[in-house]
Design a protein around this motif. Structure first.
Motif, PDB file in Angstrom:
ATOM      1  N   ALA A  81       0.833  -1.213   0.000  1.00  0.00           N
ATOM      2  CA  ALA A  81       0.000   0.000   0.000  1.00  0.00           C
ATOM      3  C   ALA A  81       0.861   1.254   0.000  1.00  0.00           C
ATOM      4  CB  ALA A  81      -0.926  -0.006   1.216  1.00  0.00           C
ATOM      5  N   THR A  82       1.953   1.239   0.739  1.00  0.00           N
ATOM      6  CA  THR A  82       2.853   2.388   0.758  1.00  0.00           C
ATOM      7  C   THR A  82       3.513   2.581  -0.598  1.00  0.00           C
ATOM      8  OG1 THR A  82       3.277   2.018   3.101  1.00  0.00           O
ATOM      9  CG2 THR A  82       4.855   3.382   1.916  1.00  0.00           C
ATOM     10  N   ALA A  83       3.953   1.506  -1.216  1.00  0.00           N
ATOM     11  CA  ALA A  83       4.562   1.602  -2.546  1.00  0.00           C
ATOM     12  C   ALA A  83       3.538   2.084  -3.574  1.00  0.00           C
ATOM     13  CB  ALA A  83       5.135   0.249  -2.959  1.00  0.00           C
ATOM     14  N   THR A  84       2.303   1.644  -3.441  1.00  0.00           N
ATOM     15  CA  THR A  84       1.247   2.078  -4.351  1.00  0.00           C
ATOM     16  C   THR A  84       0.992   3.570  -4.207  1.00  0.00           C
ATOM     17  OG1 THR A  84       0.223  -0.099  -4.288  1.00  0.00           O
ATOM     18  CG2 THR A  84      -1.164   1.721  -4.998  1.00  0.00           C
ATOM     19  N   ALA A  85       1.022   4.068  -2.992  1.00  0.00           N
ATOM     20  CA  ALA A  85       0.788   5.494  -2.763  1.00  0.00           C
ATOM     21  C   ALA A  85       1.875   6.357  -3.387  1.00  0.00           C
ATOM     22  CB  ALA A  85       0.702   5.769  -1.268  1.00  0.00           C
ATOM     23  N   LEU A  86       3.059   5.809  -3.571  1.00  0.00           N
ATOM     24  CA  LEU A  86       4.159   6.559  -4.165  1.00  0.00           C
ATOM     25  C   LEU A  86       4.094   6.605  -5.693  1.00  0.00           C
ATOM     26  CD1 LEU A  86       7.059   5.298  -1.882  1.00  0.00           C
ATOM     27  CD2 LEU A  86       5.871   7.493  -1.765  1.00  0.00           C
ATOM     28  N   LEU A  87       3.238   5.780  -6.279  1.00  0.00           N
ATOM     29  CA  LEU A  87       3.098   5.758  -7.741  1.00  0.00           C
ATOM     30  C   LEU A  87       2.321   6.980  -8.223  1.00  0.00           C
ATOM     31  CD1 LEU A  87       2.081   2.016  -8.243  1.00  0.00           C
ATOM     32  CD2 LEU A  87       4.289   3.053  -8.770  1.00  0.00           C
ATOM     33  N   PRO A  88       2.497   7.355  -9.495  1.00  0.00           N
ATOM     34  CA  PRO A  88       1.636   8.390 -10.069  1.00  0.00           C
ATOM     35  C   PRO A  88       0.180   7.920 -10.053  1.00  0.00           C
ATOM     36  CG  PRO A  88       3.472   7.894 -11.536  1.00  0.00           C
ATOM     37  CD  PRO A  88       3.513   6.893 -10.435  1.00  0.00           C
ATOM     38  N   MET A  89      -0.742   8.858 -10.008  1.00  0.00           N
ATOM     39  CA  MET A  89      -2.162   8.535  -9.857  1.00  0.00           C
ATOM     40  C   MET A  89      -2.663   7.562 -10.919  1.00  0.00           C
ATOM     41  SD  MET A  89      -4.445   9.165  -7.780  1.00  0.00           S
ATOM     42  CE  MET A  89      -6.171   8.892  -7.598  1.00  0.00           C
ATOM     43  N   ARG A  90      -2.228   7.718 -12.154  1.00  0.00           N
ATOM     44  CA  ARG A  90      -2.732   6.860 -13.224  1.00  0.00           C
ATOM     45  C   ARG A  90      -2.275   5.419 -13.065  1.00  0.00           C
ATOM     46  NH1 ARG A  90       1.697   6.396 -16.504  1.00  0.00           N
ATOM     47  NH2 ARG A  90       3.159   8.113 -16.389  1.00  0.00           N
ATOM     48  N   LEU A  91      -1.213   5.175 -12.308  1.00  0.00           N
ATOM     49  CA  LEU A  91      -0.719   3.809 -12.087  1.00  0.00           C
ATOM     50  C   LEU A  91      -1.210   3.210 -10.772  1.00  0.00           C
ATOM     51  CD1 LEU A  91       2.992   4.234 -13.258  1.00  0.00           C
ATOM     52  CD2 LEU A  91       1.050   3.322 -14.544  1.00  0.00           C
ATOM     53  N   GLN A  92      -1.972   3.961  -9.998  1.00  0.00           N
ATOM     54  CA  GLN A  92      -2.431   3.479  -8.695  1.00  0.00           C
ATOM     55  C   GLN A  92      -3.701   2.643  -8.769  1.00  0.00           C
ATOM     56  OE1 GLN A  92      -2.954   6.683  -5.955  1.00  0.00           O
ATOM     57  NE2 GLN A  92      -0.778   7.168  -5.861  1.00  0.00           N
ATOM     58  N   TYR A  93      -4.427   2.688  -9.855  1.00  0.00           N
ATOM     59  CA  TYR A  93      -5.757   2.077  -9.902  1.00  0.00           C
ATOM     60  C   TYR A  93      -5.738   0.560  -9.716  1.00  0.00           C
ATOM     61  CZ  TYR A  93      -7.588   6.578 -11.216  1.00  0.00           C
ATOM     62  OH  TYR A  93      -7.930   7.890 -11.210  1.00  0.00           O
ATOM     63  N   VAL A  94      -4.962  -0.159 -10.483  1.00  0.00           N
ATOM     64  CA  VAL A  94      -4.972  -1.626 -10.415  1.00  0.00           C
ATOM     65  C   VAL A  94      -4.478  -2.127  -9.060  1.00  0.00           C
ATOM     66  CG1 VAL A  94      -4.041  -3.745 -11.410  1.00  0.00           C
ATOM     67  CG2 VAL A  94      -4.833  -1.915 -12.899  1.00  0.00           C
ATOM     68  N   PRO A  95      -3.299  -1.685  -8.581  1.00  0.00           N
ATOM     69  CA  PRO A  95      -2.895  -2.173  -7.257  1.00  0.00           C
ATOM     70  C   PRO A  95      -3.810  -1.653  -6.143  1.00  0.00           C
ATOM     71  CG  PRO A  95      -1.243  -0.653  -8.125  1.00  0.00           C
ATOM     72  CD  PRO A  95      -2.246  -0.874  -9.203  1.00  0.00           C
ATOM     73  N   GLY A  96      -4.348  -0.464  -6.312  1.00  0.00           N
ATOM     74  CA  GLY A  96      -5.246   0.082  -5.293  1.00  0.00           C
ATOM     75  C   GLY A  96      -6.533  -0.705  -5.169  1.00  0.00           C
ATOM     76  N   ILE A  97      -7.122  -1.081  -6.298  1.00  0.00           N
ATOM     77  CA  ILE A  97      -8.340  -1.895  -6.278  1.00  0.00           C
ATOM     78  C   ILE A  97      -8.045  -3.271  -5.690  1.00  0.00           C
ATOM     79  CG2 ILE A  97     -10.073  -3.032  -7.735  1.00  0.00           C
ATOM     80  CD1 ILE A  97     -10.540  -0.067  -7.431  1.00  0.00           C
ATOM     81  N   THR A  98      -6.893  -3.829  -6.033  1.00  0.00           N
ATOM     82  CA  THR A  98      -6.507  -5.126  -5.468  1.00  0.00           C
ATOM     83  C   THR A  98      -6.372  -5.041  -3.954  1.00  0.00           C
ATOM     84  OG1 THR A  98      -5.316  -5.617  -7.516  1.00  0.00           O
ATOM     85  CG2 THR A  98      -4.795  -6.970  -5.590  1.00  0.00           C
ATOM     86  N   LEU A  99      -5.705  -4.002  -3.475  1.00  0.00           N
ATOM     87  CA  LEU A  99      -5.571  -3.814  -2.027  1.00  0.00           C
ATOM     88  C   LEU A  99      -6.926  -3.582  -1.374  1.00  0.00           C
ATOM     89  CD1 LEU A  99      -2.426  -1.523  -2.029  1.00  0.00           C
ATOM     90  CD2 LEU A  99      -2.562  -3.831  -1.087  1.00  0.00           C
ATOM     91  N   LEU A 100      -7.774  -2.839  -2.039  1.00  0.00           N
ATOM     92  CA  LEU A 100      -9.113  -2.551  -1.525  1.00  0.00           C
ATOM     93  C   LEU A 100      -9.923  -3.839  -1.383  1.00  0.00           C
ATOM     94  CD1 LEU A 100     -10.943  -0.088  -0.834  1.00  0.00           C
ATOM     95  CD2 LEU A 100     -11.745  -0.195  -3.168  1.00  0.00           C
ATOM     96  N   LEU A 101      -9.799  -4.755  -2.316  1.00  0.00           N
ATOM     97  CA  LEU A 101     -10.533  -6.011  -2.254  1.00  0.00           C
ATOM     98  C   LEU A 101      -9.938  -7.000  -1.247  1.00  0.00           C
ATOM     99  CD1 LEU A 101     -11.233  -6.554  -6.053  1.00  0.00           C
ATOM    100  CD2 LEU A 101     -12.834  -5.789  -4.294  1.00  0.00           C
ATOM    101  N   LEU A 102      -8.631  -6.957  -1.058  1.00  0.00           N
ATOM    102  CA  LEU A 102      -7.980  -7.871  -0.120  1.00  0.00           C
ATOM    103  C   LEU A 102      -8.112  -7.433   1.334  1.00  0.00           C
ATOM    104  CD1 LEU A 102      -4.659  -8.736  -1.988  1.00  0.00           C
ATOM    105  CD2 LEU A 102      -6.662 -10.189  -1.662  1.00  0.00           C
ATOM    106  N   ALA A 103      -8.333  -6.159   1.573  1.00  0.00           N
ATOM    107  CA  ALA A 103      -8.363  -5.635   2.938  1.00  0.00           C
ATOM    108  C   ALA A 103      -9.438  -6.272   3.816  1.00  0.00           C
ATOM    109  CB  ALA A 103      -8.501  -4.120   2.915  1.00  0.00           C
ATOM    110  N   PRO A 104     -10.687  -6.413   3.364  1.00  0.00           N
ATOM    111  CA  PRO A 104     -11.678  -7.045   4.254  1.00  0.00           C
ATOM    112  C   PRO A 104     -11.315  -8.479   4.642  1.00  0.00           C
ATOM    113  CG  PRO A 104     -12.773  -5.920   2.460  1.00  0.00           C
ATOM    114  CD  PRO A 104     -11.317  -5.903   2.147  1.00  0.00           C
ATOM    115  N   VAL A 105     -10.734  -9.224   3.714  1.00  0.00           N
ATOM    116  CA  VAL A 105     -10.302 -10.592   4.019  1.00  0.00           C
ATOM    117  C   VAL A 105      -9.221 -10.562   5.092  1.00  0.00           C
ATOM    118  CG1 VAL A 105      -9.215 -12.657   3.057  1.00  0.00           C
ATOM    119  CG2 VAL A 105     -10.891 -11.381   1.710  1.00  0.00           C
ATOM    120  N   LEU A 106      -8.281  -9.661   4.948  1.00  0.00           N
ATOM    121  CA  LEU A 106      -7.200  -9.538   5.916  1.00  0.00           C
ATOM    122  C   LEU A 106      -7.711  -9.079   7.276  1.00  0.00           C
ATOM    123  CD1 LEU A 106      -4.193  -9.721   6.459  1.00  0.00           C
ATOM    124  CD2 LEU A 106      -3.957  -7.411   5.565  1.00  0.00           C
ATOM    125  N   VAL A 107      -8.656  -8.158   7.296  1.00  0.00           N
ATOM    126  CA  VAL A 107      -9.227  -7.674   8.564  1.00  0.00           C
ATOM    127  C   VAL A 107      -9.944  -8.811   9.294  1.00  0.00           C
ATOM    128  CG1 VAL A 107     -11.012  -6.177   9.518  1.00  0.00           C
ATOM    129  CG2 VAL A 107      -9.371  -5.255   7.895  1.00  0.00           C
TER     130      VAL A 107
END
Length: 84
Positions: free
Chosen positions: A15-41
């Protein structure tokens, strides 16, 4: 060390590495992290108790507040602006 903690640490680093990416490159890893977070919680709650799960959920909501606002606005039928 528990596997759920190891996966949570990896999730935070990704998530930290994703935040350092330019906005246009954040979508795919961001959505993946968003979907994995509830499972991890839920996994953290199962291993360590639901109090820790609530703390992880609050941290998740804090990190993803803008994407969550966007998703809720789209669900209400609004057309919010996407940052560039």
């Amino acid at each position: 060390m528990s596997w759920s903690i190891i996966v949570a640490i990896i999730w935070v680093f990704v998530a930290t590495a994703t935040a350092l990416l330019p906005m246009r490159l954040q979508y795919v890893p961001g959505i993946t992290l968003l979907l994995l977070a509830p499972v991890l919680v839920i996994w953290l709650g199962y291993d360590f108790g639901w109090g820790w799960s609530i703390a992880a959920l609050l941290a998740f909501a804090s990190m993803f507040r803008n994407p969550l606002k966007y998703i809720f606005a789209r669900a209400r039928g609004q057309n919010p602006e996407i940052p560039k």
